[in-house]
Design a protein around this motif. Structure first.
Motif, mmCIF file in Angstrom:
data_model
loop_
_atom_site.group_PDB
_atom_site.id
_atom_site.type_symbol
_atom_site.label_atom_id
_atom_site.label_comp_id
_atom_site.label_asym_id
_atom_site.label_seq_id
_atom_site.Cartn_x
_atom_site.Cartn_y
_atom_site.Cartn_z
ATOM 1 N N ILE A 36 0.839 -1.202 0.000
ATOM 2 C CA ILE A 36 0.000 0.000 0.000
ATOM 3 C C ILE A 36 0.871 1.248 0.000
ATOM 4 N N SER A 37 1.908 1.235 0.797
ATOM 5 C CA SER A 37 2.835 2.366 0.857
ATOM 6 C C SER A 37 3.554 2.569 -0.469
ATOM 7 N N VAL A 39 2.462 1.737 -3.461
ATOM 8 C CA VAL A 39 1.498 2.273 -4.434
ATOM 9 C C VAL A 39 1.351 3.779 -4.249
ATOM 10 N N LYS A 40 1.283 4.231 -3.003
ATOM 11 C CA LYS A 40 1.190 5.664 -2.732
ATOM 12 C C LYS A 40 2.430 6.391 -3.240
ATOM 13 N N ASP A 41 3.606 5.805 -3.025
ATOM 14 C CA ASP A 41 4.850 6.425 -3.482
ATOM 15 C C ASP A 41 4.894 6.527 -5.002
ATOM 16 N N ARG A 43 2.305 6.681 -7.072
ATOM 17 C CA ARG A 43 1.341 7.708 -7.491
ATOM 18 C C ARG A 43 1.903 9.110 -7.289
ATOM 19 N N LYS A 44 2.514 9.326 -6.130
ATOM 20 C CA LYS A 44 3.075 10.643 -5.825
ATOM 21 C C LYS A 44 4.218 10.977 -6.781
ATOM 22 N N GLU A 47 2.738 11.926 -10.145
ATOM 23 C CA GLU A 47 2.111 13.250 -10.111
ATOM 24 C C GLU A 47 3.162 14.353 -10.193
ATOM 25 N N LYS A 53 12.285 9.379 -7.702
ATOM 26 C CA LYS A 53 11.346 8.814 -6.725
ATOM 27 C C LYS A 53 10.604 7.616 -7.304
ATOM 28 N N ALA A 57 10.650 3.825 -5.817
ATOM 29 C CA ALA A 57 9.432 3.081 -5.494
ATOM 30 C C ALA A 57 9.406 1.737 -6.216
#
Length: 86
Positions: A36-37, A39-41, A43-44, A47, A53, A57
């Motif tokens: 989950i972490s 996936v967030k990284d 996406r960020k 963006e 980064k 990830a």
């Protein structure tokens, strides 16, 4: 029994926990939370269009996948060693 002896006894009993079925399932579950972490990284990073980064990830994702595969393999080997499973 001194505090040091108690700590050693507790440590010895916990070493077997890591290589038991519940311990392996718990490790696989914590890996899922790590996903989950990651996936967030990802996406960020996408963006922000930050390539470094994103690479970080993806390397983390590869490590997580490898670790989970090792846990699954150990779980299967533990199952095949069990006399009651046949």
């Amino acid at each position: 029994m001194s505090k040091i002896e108690k700590a050693k006894a507790q440590s010895a009993s916990l070493k077997g926990w890591k290589h038991s079925k519940p311990g392996l399932w718990l490790s696989i579950g914590t890996s899922a939370f790590g996903a989950i972490s990651i996936v967030k990284d990802v996406r960020k990073a996408r963006e922000e269009s930050d390539t470094l980064k994103l690479v970080n990830a993806l390397v983390g994702a590869a490590a997580l996948i490898t670790g989970t595969a090792l846990l699954v393999r150990e779980l299967r080997q533990l199952g095949s060693d069990d006399v009651l499973l046949g």
